[in-house]
Scaffold this motif. Sequence first.
Motif, PDB file in Angstrom:
ATOM      1  N   ALA A  13      50.048  27.979  39.031  1.00  0.00           N
ATOM      2  CA  ALA A  13      49.159  29.073  38.625  1.00  0.00           C
ATOM      3  C   ALA A  13      47.791  28.542  38.215  1.00  0.00           C
ATOM      4  N   ASP A  14      46.796  29.377  38.417  1.00  0.00           N
ATOM      5  CA  ASP A  14      45.437  29.073  37.953  1.00  0.00           C
ATOM      6  C   ASP A  14      45.302  29.607  36.534  1.00  0.00           C
ATOM      7  N   LEU A  15      45.207  28.713  35.586  1.00  0.00           N
ATOM      8  CA  LEU A  15      45.047  29.083  34.179  1.00  0.00           C
ATOM      9  C   LEU A  15      43.673  28.699  33.649  1.00  0.00           C
ATOM     10  N   GLU A  16      42.818  28.199  34.540  1.00  0.00           N
ATOM     11  CA  GLU A  16      41.492  27.711  34.156  1.00  0.00           C
ATOM     12  C   GLU A  16      40.500  28.866  34.095  1.00  0.00           C
ATOM     13  N   ARG A  17      39.815  28.972  32.983  1.00  0.00           N
ATOM     14  CA  ARG A  17      38.799  30.020  32.861  1.00  0.00           C
ATOM     15  C   ARG A  17      37.569  29.650  33.697  1.00  0.00           C
ATOM     16  N   PRO A  18      36.953  30.625  34.332  1.00  0.00           N
ATOM     17  CA  PRO A  18      35.711  30.330  35.038  1.00  0.00           C
ATOM     18  C   PRO A  18      34.588  30.045  34.054  1.00  0.00           C
ATOM     19  N   THR A  19      33.588  29.355  34.514  1.00  0.00           N
ATOM     20  CA  THR A  19      32.397  29.112  33.713  1.00  0.00           C
ATOM     21  C   THR A  19      31.171  29.497  34.532  1.00  0.00           C
ATOM     22  N   ILE A  20      30.053  29.622  33.872  1.00  0.00           N
ATOM     23  CA  ILE A  20      28.791  29.843  34.564  1.00  0.00           C
ATOM     24  C   ILE A  20      28.074  28.505  34.631  1.00  0.00           C
ATOM     25  N   THR A  21      27.805  28.068  35.856  1.00  0.00           N
ATOM     26  CA  THR A  21      27.257  26.735  36.059  1.00  0.00           C
ATOM     27  C   THR A  21      25.737  26.708  36.106  1.00  0.00           C
ATOM     28  N   ALA A  22      25.127  27.858  36.381  1.00  0.00           N
ATOM     29  CA  ALA A  22      23.667  27.894  36.482  1.00  0.00           C
ATOM     30  C   ALA A  22      23.191  29.334  36.339  1.00  0.00           C
ATOM     31  N   SER A  23      21.966  29.481  35.881  1.00  0.00           N
ATOM     32  CA  SER A  23      21.334  30.798  35.833  1.00  0.00           C
ATOM     33  C   SER A  23      19.912  30.674  36.362  1.00  0.00           C
TER      34      SER A  23
ATOM     35  N   THR B 212      32.813  38.908  29.006  1.00  0.00           N
ATOM     36  CA  THR B 212      34.133  38.334  29.247  1.00  0.00           C
ATOM     37  C   THR B 212      35.017  39.246  30.095  1.00  0.00           C
ATOM     38  N   SER B 213      34.490  40.356  30.547  1.00  0.00           N
ATOM     39  CA  SER B 213      35.239  41.202  31.488  1.00  0.00           C
ATOM     40  C   SER B 213      35.085  40.706  32.925  1.00  0.00           C
ATOM     41  N   ALA B 214      34.218  39.724  33.148  1.00  0.00           N
ATOM     42  CA  ALA B 214      34.097  39.096  34.467  1.00  0.00           C
ATOM     43  C   ALA B 214      35.262  38.131  34.641  1.00  0.00           C
ATOM     44  N   GLU B 215      36.051  38.313  35.710  1.00  0.00           N
ATOM     45  CA  GLU B 215      37.279  37.547  35.895  1.00  0.00           C
ATOM     46  C   GLU B 215      37.338  36.876  37.259  1.00  0.00           C
ATOM     47  N   ASP B 216      38.070  35.762  37.312  1.00  0.00           N
ATOM     48  CA  ASP B 216      38.332  35.131  38.601  1.00  0.00           C
ATOM     49  C   ASP B 216      39.504  35.838  39.285  1.00  0.00           C
ATOM     50  N   LEU B 217      39.960  35.316  40.417  1.00  0.00           N
ATOM     51  CA  LEU B 217      41.003  35.980  41.190  1.00  0.00           C
ATOM     52  C   LEU B 217      42.363  35.950  40.505  1.00  0.00           C
ATOM     53  N   ALA B 218      42.513  35.091  39.496  1.00  0.00           N
ATOM     54  CA  ALA B 218      43.767  35.005  38.751  1.00  0.00           C
ATOM     55  C   ALA B 218      43.668  35.710  37.408  1.00  0.00           C
ATOM     56  N   ALA B 219      42.666  36.563  37.243  1.00  0.00           N
ATOM     57  CA  ALA B 219      42.454  37.362  36.026  1.00  0.00           C
ATOM     58  C   ALA B 219      42.089  36.510  34.821  1.00  0.00           C
ATOM     59  N   ASN B 220      41.612  35.277  35.064  1.00  0.00           N
ATOM     60  CA  ASN B 220      41.076  34.477  33.968  1.00  0.00           C
ATOM     61  C   ASN B 220      39.641  34.901  33.709  1.00  0.00           C
ATOM     62  N   ALA B 221      39.323  35.201  32.465  1.00  0.00           N
ATOM     63  CA  ALA B 221      37.992  35.661  32.100  1.00  0.00           C
ATOM     64  C   ALA B 221      37.161  34.523  31.519  1.00  0.00           C
ATOM     65  N   LEU B 222      35.850  34.724  31.474  1.00  0.00           N
ATOM     66  CA  LEU B 222      34.997  33.786  30.753  1.00  0.00           C
ATOM     67  C   LEU B 222      35.506  33.640  29.323  1.00  0.00           C
ATOM     68  N   ALA B 223      35.416  32.445  28.784  1.00  0.00           N
ATOM     69  CA  ALA B 223      35.885  32.217  27.413  1.00  0.00           C
ATOM     70  C   ALA B 223      35.034  32.966  26.401  1.00  0.00           C
ATOM     71  N   ALA B 224      33.769  33.149  26.716  1.00  0.00           N
ATOM     72  CA  ALA B 224      32.845  33.883  25.834  1.00  0.00           C
ATOM     73  C   ALA B 224      31.746  34.467  26.711  1.00  0.00           C
ATOM     74  N   SER B 225      31.132  35.516  26.210  1.00  0.00           N
ATOM     75  CA  SER B 225      30.019  36.094  26.956  1.00  0.00           C
ATOM     76  C   SER B 225      28.920  35.054  27.129  1.00  0.00           C
ATOM     77  N   PHE B 226      28.309  35.040  28.296  1.00  0.00           N
ATOM     78  CA  PHE B 226      27.223  34.113  28.588  1.00  0.00           C
ATOM     79  C   PHE B 226      25.917  34.879  28.447  1.00  0.00           C
ATOM     80  N   ILE B 227      25.092  34.440  27.500  1.00  0.00           N
ATOM     81  CA  ILE B 227      23.867  35.172  27.174  1.00  0.00           C
ATOM     82  C   ILE B 227      22.686  34.208  27.244  1.00  0.00           C
ATOM     83  N   TRP B 228      21.637  34.611  27.935  1.00  0.00           N
ATOM     84  CA  TRP B 228      20.434  33.795  27.987  1.00  0.00           C
ATOM     85  C   TRP B 228      19.210  34.693  28.028  1.00  0.00           C
ATOM     86  N   SER B 229      18.061  34.106  27.738  1.00  0.00           N
ATOM     87  CA  SER B 229      16.834  34.891  27.693  1.00  0.00           C
ATOM     88  C   SER B 229      15.730  34.179  28.467  1.00  0.00           C
ATOM     89  N   PHE B 230      14.742  34.960  28.843  1.00  0.00           N
ATOM     90  CA  PHE B 230      13.585  34.422  29.568  1.00  0.00           C
ATOM     91  C   PHE B 230      12.408  35.342  29.293  1.00  0.00           C
TER      92      PHE B 230
END
Length: 468
Positions: free
Chosen positions: A134-144, A218-236
């Motif tokens: 099973a995929d138990l790994e949470r997705p991450t955001i690698t770049a913005s 954290t409602s963004a999920e991968d195909l195995a329903a793993n969600a981001l560990a925390a909301s990803f927030i950035w500003s510009f």
Amino acid sequence: MLTVSLSACFSGSGSSGNSSTTSTGSELSVTATGPFNDAAGVGTNSVVTATFSEAINADTLDTSSFTVGPDGEVPMTGTVSLDSETNTGIFQTSGGDFAASTKYTATITTAVKSTDGKALPSNYQWSFTTGAGADLERPTITASDPVDLETGVAINRNISASFSEAMNVATINSSTFFVTDPNTNPVAGTVELVGTTAIFTPANDLAISTKYTATVTTSAEDLAANALAASFIWSFTTGDSVAKGPAPVTLGTAGDYVILAKTGISTTGTTAITGDIALSPAAESFITGFSLVRDATNTFSKSSTVTGKVFAANMAAPTPSMLTTAVSDMETAYTDAAGRSNPDATELGAGNISGLTLTPGLYKWSSGLDIATDVTLSGSKNDVWILQIAGDLTVSNGVKIALAGGALPKNVFWQVAGKTIFGTTSDINGVFLGKTLIDLQTGATFNGRALSQTAVTLDANAVTQPAQ
């Protein structure tokens, strides 16, 4: 409003990426799949998704028109649902997960119809192979893009976030990815998923000299329903400029590498590379001349010639799956760049732009392109160039492709259908999306990314990934 839009070219019944041709107006098409075609190491607990070019008649999408089964065997039992907001069909196994280390084929039949009666031109199939469990790994955001705290951002550019793996498109929407102004008011816009990158397109230009905040929840999920560990927030913060040229090409996880290839990476002489390099589906033995030393984790190797990591498809998990995703993103980016229409110039210089200065825009050549003397691309840091070349690109010995006016290598995209040849001691800038060989000859200097669907060859080169 949510828009899901991916465009790519297929050969045969499936894709080597996660996109297909767009609808012709008379036919329905599959525009994205999850997992990607030929994906490896897929979690046994994953769902299978197919996104369509148009709204689907829910009565036509069921377990007879959307099937998944071990390669060459009877389809397995499962349930099929439709996410109407994203035009995505979702297959989920019944009573358990997929088997480990097994190749599966998914099929969408011509029985599926759009709400106005359009059908696929033929059955659509793609395959993927599961991993050990099973995929138990949470997705991450690698770049913005823009990056966090960036200033002087053009008021007419999109906002994007790239994920570390394939995501469930049904979870990428305007409630999971949004942008707010300084008063926390939401910015009107649409959200689309291109490969592994979510893109927010504002409905109107942003205000000048204004700070904005982007959020992926954290409602963004991968195909195995793993969600981001925390909301990803950035500003510009925007500037007062309007970016010129087309929208940038989305690289997704392919943008994590300064060199990415499918069949081989080789070097001779004293090469110096800054950034990670990767090869897939070929094995590490097809990375030659680097004197590689495998890390204790078995997930990457090191080389004295590379300031970064070296990855290959035969390394330990999660590397194979990670590289499958990156290659799929590379192919999606190539097709995106090749598919841009309404060029600002066609056949400029009759296929020889030696000595010219190019302003931002979309350029197209129906055959090869030669550069025999220095060329300059002049524009601001927000401006974009896409150069579509249907044949070979040949840069002569000692020639410089220079940037002026603040132009950045990351915003220059060379889409080359043939071979790409950088002559000896040439000095090159940009992101090169090559359908075939990218060859850096002796002493060539390269600031950008070499993303080849075959091989990359080097000979005593200095290669540096572009600044973000």
